[in-house]
Design an enzyme around this catalytic site. Structure first.
Site, mmCIF file in Angstrom:
data_model
loop_
_atom_site.group_PDB
_atom_site.id
_atom_site.type_symbol
_atom_site.label_atom_id
_atom_site.label_comp_id
_atom_site.label_asym_id
_atom_site.label_seq_id
_atom_site.Cartn_x
_atom_site.Cartn_y
_atom_site.Cartn_z
ATOM 1 N N ASP A 11 0.768 -1.270 0.031
ATOM 2 C CA ASP A 11 0.073 -0.101 0.168
ATOM 3 C C ASP A 11 0.746 1.267 -0.013
ATOM 4 O OD1 ASP A 11 -2.546 1.539 0.252
ATOM 5 O OD2 ASP A 11 -1.942 1.616 2.531
ATOM 6 N N ASP A 13 -0.070 5.169 1.079
ATOM 7 C CA ASP A 13 -0.149 5.968 1.953
ATOM 8 C C ASP A 13 -0.155 5.241 3.525
ATOM 9 O OD1 ASP A 13 -0.952 7.994 0.149
ATOM 10 O OD2 ASP A 13 -2.728 7.056 0.000
ATOM 11 N N GLY A 61 -7.814 3.536 3.230
ATOM 12 C CA GLY A 61 -7.736 2.487 2.495
ATOM 13 C C GLY A 61 -8.739 2.226 1.566
ATOM 14 N N ASP A 201 -1.558 -0.606 6.380
ATOM 15 C CA ASP A 201 -1.655 -0.023 7.613
ATOM 16 C C ASP A 201 -3.000 0.286 7.921
ATOM 17 O OD1 ASP A 201 -2.023 1.865 5.438
ATOM 18 O OD2 ASP A 201 -1.969 3.514 7.046
#
Length: 248
Positions: A11, A13, A61, A201
């Site tokens: 991922d 960010d 997300g 995250d």
């Protein structure tokens, strides 16, 4: 990680770059403005956006428009869907789901232009070590600004495959927590899900890794949600990716 892992799916960010906090601040600014305006118009109590709970549960997300829908539903607010070209203006009577999403994106771009993009040094170390070890690498982000953020952070040459919002739309892939974007990235790298690791995250991203039956799911805890990430299916949780490296 298991010796069977041949590909790493990251991922963006909050995993590679500190843009997670910029996203969260842009969401907060947009929603607080909208909710305050709506409360004044309807003579209701203003309840501000919670930067930790609301962002982590409903937005982090997820694709932008899906995040707007998710948060509004949590407040029992129903708006017209609108379309991708809707104005970001939040004047009374014109607000739509797409319009609010576009307003957030405008605020995000303004913040990135003003402050730039910072990459997490530990994650960059791990990314470069993975490349040196011969592991395939893809970035998988729900952001429409993925390529611009990678370029600003100096990471645009580190990936063989980039799956962003535009790719998801083009390939008609469902957003996280569905595993579609990660499965597409693994396939593009020539790796079976069981031979790929997911680095996330966000709660929705970890859930996507679990749903896709990937070989290993690494949760990155930047905000004190390690237990939540484990509950969503993370095989291990770290505070930065260089914790996974051997040696100093």
């Amino acid at each position: 990680m298991p010796d069977t892992i041949r590909a790493c799916l990251f991922d963006l960010d909050g995993v590679l770059t500190k843009t997670d906090v910029v996203h969260a601040a842009a969401w907060q600014e947009m929603f607080d403005s909208y909710l305050r305006q709506r409360a004044t118009r309807t003579d209701q109590r203003f309840t501000p956006f919670d930067l930790v709970t609301d962002y982590g549960r409903y937005l982090d997300g997820r694709p932008r428009v899906a995040g707007v829908r998710s948060f509004l539903a949590s407040r029992a607010i129903t708006l017209p869907e609108g379309g991708p070209d809707d104005s970001p203006d939040q004047s009374p009577g014109t607000e739509t789901v797409h319009g609010l999403g576009n307003r957030k994106n405008a605020l995000l771009r303004r913040r990135i232009a003003a402050d730039g993009v910072i990459a997490y040094p530990g994650s960059v170390r791990y990314l470069r070590a993975a490349a040196a070890a011969g592991l395939h690498r893809a970035v998988v982000s729900s952001s429409a600004n993925c390529r611009a953020v990678l370029a600003a952070a100096g990471l645009d040459g580190d990936f063989e495959v980039i799956v962003d919002a535009q790719a998801a739309q083009r390939e008609q892939l469902r957003g996280k927590p569905a595993p579609d974007t990660y499965l597409f990235a693994a396939s593009a790298l020539g790796a079976a899900p069981g031979a790929a690791a997911v680095f996330e995250d966000a709660q929705a991203g970890v859930a996507a890794g679990k749903a896709g039956k990937f070989g290993y799911v690494v949760g990155i805890d930047r905000i004190g949600q390690a237990d939540v990430l484990r509950a969503e299916g993370a095989d291990t949780v770290v505070t930065d990716l260089d914790e996974l490296l051997d040696g100093p």
